[in-house]
Design a protein around this motif. Structure first.
Motif, short mmCIF file in Angstrom:
data_model
loop_
_atom_site.label_atom_id
_atom_site.label_comp_id
_atom_site.label_asym_id
_atom_site.label_seq_id
_atom_site.Cartn_x
_atom_site.Cartn_y
_atom_site.Cartn_z
N VAL A 1 10.59 1.00 18.24
CA VAL A 1 10.77 1.96 17.16
C VAL A 1 11.74 3.05 17.61
O VAL A 1 12.66 3.43 16.90
CB VAL A 1 9.41 2.57 16.75
CG1 VAL A 1 9.62 3.64 15.68
CG2 VAL A 1 8.49 1.49 16.24
N TYR A 2 11.52 3.52 18.85
CA TYR A 2 12.37 4.58 19.38
C TYR A 2 13.85 4.16 19.36
O TYR A 2 14.71 4.89 18.89
CB TYR A 2 11.96 4.92 20.82
CG TYR A 2 12.75 6.09 21.37
CD1 TYR A 2 12.35 7.39 21.09
CD2 TYR A 2 13.89 5.89 22.13
CE1 TYR A 2 13.09 8.46 21.56
CE2 TYR A 2 14.64 6.95 22.60
CZ TYR A 2 14.23 8.24 22.32
OH TYR A 2 14.96 9.30 22.76
N ILE B 1 15.16 3.77 15.60
CA ILE B 1 15.21 5.03 14.85
C ILE B 1 16.22 5.98 15.49
O ILE B 1 16.92 6.73 14.81
CB ILE B 1 13.81 5.67 14.74
CG1 ILE B 1 12.87 4.75 13.96
CG2 ILE B 1 13.89 7.03 14.03
CD1 ILE B 1 13.29 4.44 12.55
N THR B 2 16.34 5.90 16.82
CA THR B 2 17.36 6.72 17.48
C THR B 2 18.75 6.29 17.04
O THR B 2 19.61 7.12 16.73
CB THR B 2 17.27 6.59 19.01
OG1 THR B 2 16.01 7.09 19.43
CG2 THR B 2 18.38 7.38 19.70
N LEU C 1 19.50 4.86 14.19
CA LEU C 1 19.65 5.28 12.80
C LEU C 1 19.98 6.77 12.73
O LEU C 1 20.90 7.20 12.03
CB LEU C 1 18.36 4.99 12.04
CG LEU C 1 18.35 5.34 10.56
CD1 LEU C 1 19.33 4.46 9.82
CD2 LEU C 1 16.95 5.17 9.98
N THR C 2 19.23 7.56 13.49
CA THR C 2 19.43 9.01 13.48
C THR C 2 20.82 9.37 13.99
O THR C 2 21.53 10.16 13.37
CB THR C 2 18.36 9.68 14.36
OG1 THR C 2 17.09 9.22 13.94
CG2 THR C 2 18.43 11.18 14.23
N VAL D 1 14.72 1.10 8.15
CA VAL D 1 13.36 1.63 8.14
C VAL D 1 12.38 0.52 7.75
O VAL D 1 11.33 0.35 8.38
CB VAL D 1 13.25 2.83 7.17
CG1 VAL D 1 11.80 3.20 6.94
CG2 VAL D 1 14.02 4.02 7.74
N VAL E 1 11.94 -1.83 10.74
CA VAL E 1 11.12 -1.26 11.80
C VAL E 1 9.64 -1.27 11.40
O VAL E 1 8.77 -1.63 12.19
CB VAL E 1 11.59 0.18 12.12
CG1 VAL E 1 10.55 0.93 12.91
CG2 VAL E 1 12.90 0.12 12.88
N GLU E 2 9.39 -0.89 10.15
CA GLU E 2 8.00 -0.86 9.70
C GLU E 2 7.39 -2.25 9.64
O GLU E 2 6.22 -2.45 9.99
CB GLU E 2 7.89 -0.16 8.33
CG GLU E 2 8.13 1.35 8.40
CD GLU E 2 7.25 2.05 9.43
OE1 GLU E 2 6.09 1.64 9.64
OE2 GLU E 2 7.76 3.00 10.06
N TYR F 1 10.50 13.83 8.81
CA TYR F 1 11.64 13.23 9.51
C TYR F 1 12.93 13.46 8.73
O TYR F 1 13.96 13.84 9.29
CB TYR F 1 11.41 11.72 9.71
CG TYR F 1 12.65 10.97 10.14
CD1 TYR F 1 13.18 11.11 11.42
CD2 TYR F 1 13.31 10.12 9.25
CE1 TYR F 1 14.32 10.43 11.81
CE2 TYR F 1 14.45 9.44 9.62
CZ TYR F 1 14.96 9.59 10.91
OH TYR F 1 16.09 8.92 11.28
N VAL G 1 13.42 11.90 15.78
CA VAL G 1 12.84 10.60 16.14
C VAL G 1 11.36 10.75 16.52
O VAL G 1 10.50 9.98 16.08
CB VAL G 1 13.62 9.95 17.29
CG1 VAL G 1 12.94 8.67 17.75
CG2 VAL G 1 15.05 9.65 16.86
N TYR H 1 9.32 11.20 13.48
CA TYR H 1 9.14 9.93 12.78
C TYR H 1 8.01 9.12 13.43
O TYR H 1 7.16 8.55 12.77
CB TYR H 1 10.43 9.11 12.81
CG TYR H 1 10.34 7.82 12.03
CD1 TYR H 1 10.78 7.75 10.72
CD2 TYR H 1 9.79 6.67 12.61
CE1 TYR H 1 10.69 6.59 9.99
CE2 TYR H 1 9.69 5.49 11.89
CZ TYR H 1 10.13 5.46 10.58
OH TYR H 1 10.03 4.31 9.86
#
Ligand SMILES: Nc1ncnc2c1ncn2[C@@H]1O[C@H](COP(=O)(O)OP(=O)(O)OP(=O)(O)O)[C@@H](O)[C@H]1O
Ligand SMILES: [Mg+2]
Lengths: 338, 274
Positions: free
Chosen positions: B68-69, B72-73, B75-76, B131, B134-135, B155, B228, B231
């Protein structure tokens, strides 16, 4: 309206010797040379006047415009426009002026032209009604319709220039600064742009300052010209004054009956004139004599020619403004004569 | 009324930004594939790390957390990326920056709103899929839905702040072109350093505590690590609040900094023009 007093601008220019050695040297002990781009210029422009700036390349015209529009700060001297000092109150000052730099667009590269104007309407607070009226007018004289939906980056040079001029007029500026507004344009576009400027000046009393290398701009638009050279003002006055002051150049054209007679004419030797004083051009059976009427009179040239050859037709042309300016730029006429 | 006018003024820039990113879509997808590939490479690297360690968790992160990290990192980082440095440096180099001084319009808003247009398209094309992916992964691994709407909303807030910080940081940095001859080399270095300092390369939690604490106070963690962690639900309520306040502080700081640099740059521009 516009007061310019002893305006000066100096640039520091790094002197670099050629080659790698020079680069290294410059890194450790940079040497600077001072370039006096504008060297003590003063003038005054009343409201509603159209003033033309002329001068050879590198004379300092653009630098003056940049100081007047607040992009550059003068090294010394002052300019005041509409009661504003351009560098001081920039945000309010720029709302009252329109600026076009022919070499460089001020429009947003990625926006469609129509949107560009919509944005300008907002940032200049142009009321809806005024905006509509003005767009109609600009559309009519500058024919923006054909490319108004295209992004600015896709416009041709002439289209872009028309777009830039329109953008500078949208908010009905009190003063319009144009740095080479007709550079690289075709004849029709030039005419359109001159028309637009003239109409705006006539209808709104807009004060216009423009620089150009196209003397037709000056003849058609300007009430007055200021000529600068090497940062100094060398002439300030009406175009007609310039003509009178330097009007001693005359152009006489003879149409000969027989082509072979041309060889009989030898102005320089027979009238004892130097290359500077007289220029001869032959084409088929016509001879054109351009001469300095202070050195040799029209009468002398005429009687000499008529005594040597038979002439079918004679044509005397007035002093050509372009020739005057050419001589001024080449410094064949000195500054003190002005 | 003022707000409406503001929106009317800058909306065209957003539209142009959107058009621009749609036009360069092919480019955009190639880039995206490359970036996602590098995410997977990092995934395998971390997987090896986890396999070689004896326990289920590594410094408090499970393998699932790590995945996830990573994503999402990514993506961010992608959404908070700002092009201001390059755009401004270009304008300084070719001198068109001077043209901004003869328009009564703020220099940063045109940039900002155009970039927002890009971001809107990016959100449509990659935010939702990533997202969801990841979910779905989390659900598959743990057997239950891990998605928490309040964390997600916080987030988004933190992400927007992170973007604005990044934007003003890049604007400020872009003006360095006035002072540095070759910004390009410095630019690459900047990316690497920021990626490290912001925790995008290695989670700050994995670093020695002192270093992690120091980096937590610097602006860089606000760029990526904070959103992150929010989130992932790694922060408590109080921590979230303090981290977001920290972001707001850095945003104000960057805005003020960019204005100061701009004013200084204008003075310099006026005296020498380049
Ligand atoms: N930023 C600068 N740094 C150093 N020197 C400069 C700078 N800008 C202009 N100059 C110098 O100042 C002088 C005047 O330049 P300017 O651009 O005003 O000329 P100009 O009259 O507009 O010429 P042109 O007809 O070619 O446009 C030139 O010698 C030029 O090299
Ligand atoms: Mg010039």
């Amino acid at each position: 309206m516009i007061y310019v007093n002893d305006l000066r601008k100096e640039f520091k220019k790094a002197i670099k010797e050629p080659g790698l050695k020079g680069s290294v040297k410059a890194l450790f002990s940079p040497k600077n040379e001072i370039v006096k781009a504008v060297d003590g210029i003063s003038f005054h422009v009343p409201k509603g006047e159209m003033l033309g700036f002329i001068g050879p390349n590198g004379a300092g015209k653009s630098t003056v415009i940049k100081m007047l529009t607040g992009i550059l700060t003068p090294t010394s001297g002052t300019c005041e426009i509409n009661g504003f000092i351009p560098q001081k109150d920039r945000q309010r000052y720029v709302k009252e002026i329109g600026v076009v730099f022919g070499q460089r667009t001020q429009l947003w590269w990625d926006l469609a032209l129509r949107e560009t104007y919509a944005v300008l309407k907002e940032i200049y607070d142009v009321p809806d009604k005024e905006y509509k009226k003005r767009m109609e007018f600009l559309n009519e004289v500058l024919e923006l319709d054909e490319f108004i939906s295209s992004p600015v980056r896709t416009l041709s040079l002439g289209q872009r220039m028309r777009a830039d001029i329109a953008a500078s007029l949208l908010h009905n500026p009190k003063v319009l600064f144009l740095d080479e507004p007709t550079i690289g344009l075709d004849v029709v576009v030039k005419d359109n742009i001159r028309n637009a400027i003239q109409k705006i000046n006539a209808e709104e009393g807009t004060t216009v300052i423009l620089t150009t290398h196209d003397l037709a701009d000056i003849e058609l638009l300007c009430d007055r010209i200021v000529m600068i050279d090497k940062g100094k003002k060398v002439f300030d006055g009406q175009l007609n004054d310039l003509r009178h002051e330097f009007g001693q150049m005359r152009d006489l054209q003879f149409e000969l009956i027989s082509k072979s007679d041309i060889s009989k004419l030898n102005y320089k030797a027979d009238l004892k004139l130097s290359d500077e004083d007289v220029k001869i051009e032959n084409e088929k059976s016509s001879v054109s004599v351009r001469f300095d009427s202070e050195k040799v009179s029209v009468e002398d040239i005429l009687s000499y020619t008529l005594s040597k050859v038979h002439v079918k037709d004679i044509n005397l042309k007035d002093a050509d403004i372009e020739e005057i300016i050419r001589r001024l730029y080449r410094q064949e006429v000195s500054i003190d004569e002005v | 009324m003022k707000f409406k006018k503001f929106i009317r003024t800058y909306k065209p820039f957003t539209r142009a930004g959107m058009l621009e990113s749609v036009q360069y879509r092919a480019n955009f997808f190639c880039f995206l594939i490359g970036e996602i590939m590098s995410c997977f490479i990092m995934f395998f690297v971390w997987k090896a790390v986890f396999l070689s360690s004896d326990s289920e968790t590594f410094m408090g992160f499970t393998m699932e957390d790590m995945v996830v990290y990573l994503f999402i990192t990514f993506l961010t980082g992608y959404l908070t990326y700002s092009d201001g440095t390059y755009a401004i440096a270009m304008e300084i180099r070719d001198g068109s920056i001077a043209m901004r001084m003869i328009k009564p319009c703020s220099f940063d808003m045109c940039f900002l709103f155009q970039e927002l247009g890009n971001k809107i398209i990016n959100v449509l094309f990659i935010f939702a899929p990533l997202v969801l992916g990841v979910e779905a992964y989390r659900w598959a691994i743990t057997g239950e839905c891990q998605f928490q709407i309040q964390h997600f909303l916080l987030y988004v807030i933190s992400l927007v702040l992170a973007y604005l910080i990044s934007f003003y940081f890049n604007v400020s940095y872009g003006f360095m072109a006035f002072y540095l001859k070759n910004l390009w080399g410095a630019d690459i270095l900047k990316e690497v350093i920021i990626n490290f300092l912001s925790g995008a390369t290695i989670p700050l939690a994995f670093m020695p505590e002192i270093l992690a604490d120091v980096l937590g106070f610097l602006p860089f963690s606000s760029l990526s690590y904070t959103p992150v962690m929010i989130y992932m639900g790694m922060y408590s309520g109080m921590e979230i609040l303090s981290r977001i306040l920290m972001q707001i502080f850095w945003l104000c700081f960057m805005v003020v900094l960019s204005k100061i640099i701009w004013n200084h740059a204008v003075k310099r521009l006026c005296s020498q023009e380049g």
